[in-house]
Design an enzyme around this catalytic site. Structure first.
Site, PDB file in Angstrom:
ATOM      1  CG  ASP A 144      72.657  74.433  96.291  1.00  0.00           C
ATOM      2  OD1 ASP A 144      73.145  73.380  96.453  1.00  0.00           O
ATOM      3  OD2 ASP A 144      71.865  74.921  97.226  1.00  0.00           O
ATOM      4  CG  ASP A 158      63.476  67.356  98.349  1.00  0.00           C
ATOM      5  OD1 ASP A 158      64.745  66.915  99.278  1.00  0.00           O
ATOM      6  OD2 ASP A 158      63.558  67.569  97.521  1.00  0.00           O
TER       7      ASP A 158
END
Length: 237
Positions: free
Chosen positions: A8, A129
């Site tokens: 990330d 998500d």
């Protein structure tokens, strides 16, 4: 099952956030490219790269992503801030194996169809998500009225070749996984599912293997030393 380390990127650095919230950085490493190469050297077959600045509409880390693609020899999947077909195409054209698209596709499902027709469905992943069993968008800031399975069936029909399912309720908390929604998804779609969120132990990997997850993304547990990546390889097919 394939285990995928997460890389990330925020402000040009490799980070791990809690629940995706800015300011909650638990791990900060200066060079994401070196991190990517480390995972490759340890035996990773694929990398999961997320542009957190892009996801939060606060910039992009395209040059770093390109360097990761250029310097590694394994498939790279990229998500975060892909808000146009042009940008998705730019990533695919520069060698990204798979683009992960969430918000843009929820707004306009036809983008998945267009990209899969041009590049092949195996290079197009829909990101779902889930928070309270509803799909959330815009870096988990906005909620929709559909469940992950409802959207998965829509995008399977549109040509998506993969589904990234992230359980926001447990993501980054290092408190284990909640598999009810993931199992429901895996049992009711025919395309591969990548599971992400809450993985804390090798037992979690065994559980995910038992429900036939195709891929598993691990982030915080690797970076904070709760799981040794080499130990995860025994769960791979």
């Amino acid at each position: 099952m394939i285990i995928i380390p997460a890389v990330d990127i925020k402000n040009g650095k490799c980070v791990q956030l809690v629940q995706g919230k800015p300011g909650t950085e638990q791990v900060v490493i200066d060079n994401p490219v070196e991190v990517a190469l480390k995972w490759q050297d340890m035996g990773a077959k694929r990398l999961h790269v997320v542009d957190l600045d892009g996801a939060l509409d606060s910039g992009a880390n395209l040059e770093i992503i390109k360097e990761i693609v250029d310097k590694t020899d394994i498939p790279i999947e990229v998500g975060g801030g892909i808000r146009s077909i042009e940008y998705a195409s730019q990533l695919l054209d520069m060698g990204v194996e798979t683009v992960i698209i969430g918000t843009m596709a929820i707004k306009d499902p036809s983008v998945i169809e267009k990209l899969s027709q041009k590049y092949g469905s195996e290079r197009v992943c829909i990101s779902l998500d889930s928070k309270d069993n509803r799909v959330v968008t815009h870096g988990w800031q906005q909620s929709t009225d559909k469940t992950p399975l409802e959207y998965a069936q829509i995008f399977e029909d549109k040509g998506a070749g993969l589904i990234l399912f992230t359980n926001v309720d447990v993501e980054g908390l290092l408190d284990g996984i909640d598999l009810s929604a993931a199992k429901n998804l895996i049992d009711n779609v025919s395309i591969p599912v990548i599971y992400s969120g809450g993985i804390t132990s090798l037992d979690d990997l065994k559980t995910l293997k038992d429900i036939n997850a195709d891929y598993v993304v691990i982030g915080s547990a690797l970076y904070r030393g709760l799981i040794d990546f080499k130990d995860t390889l025994e769960y791979e097919d």
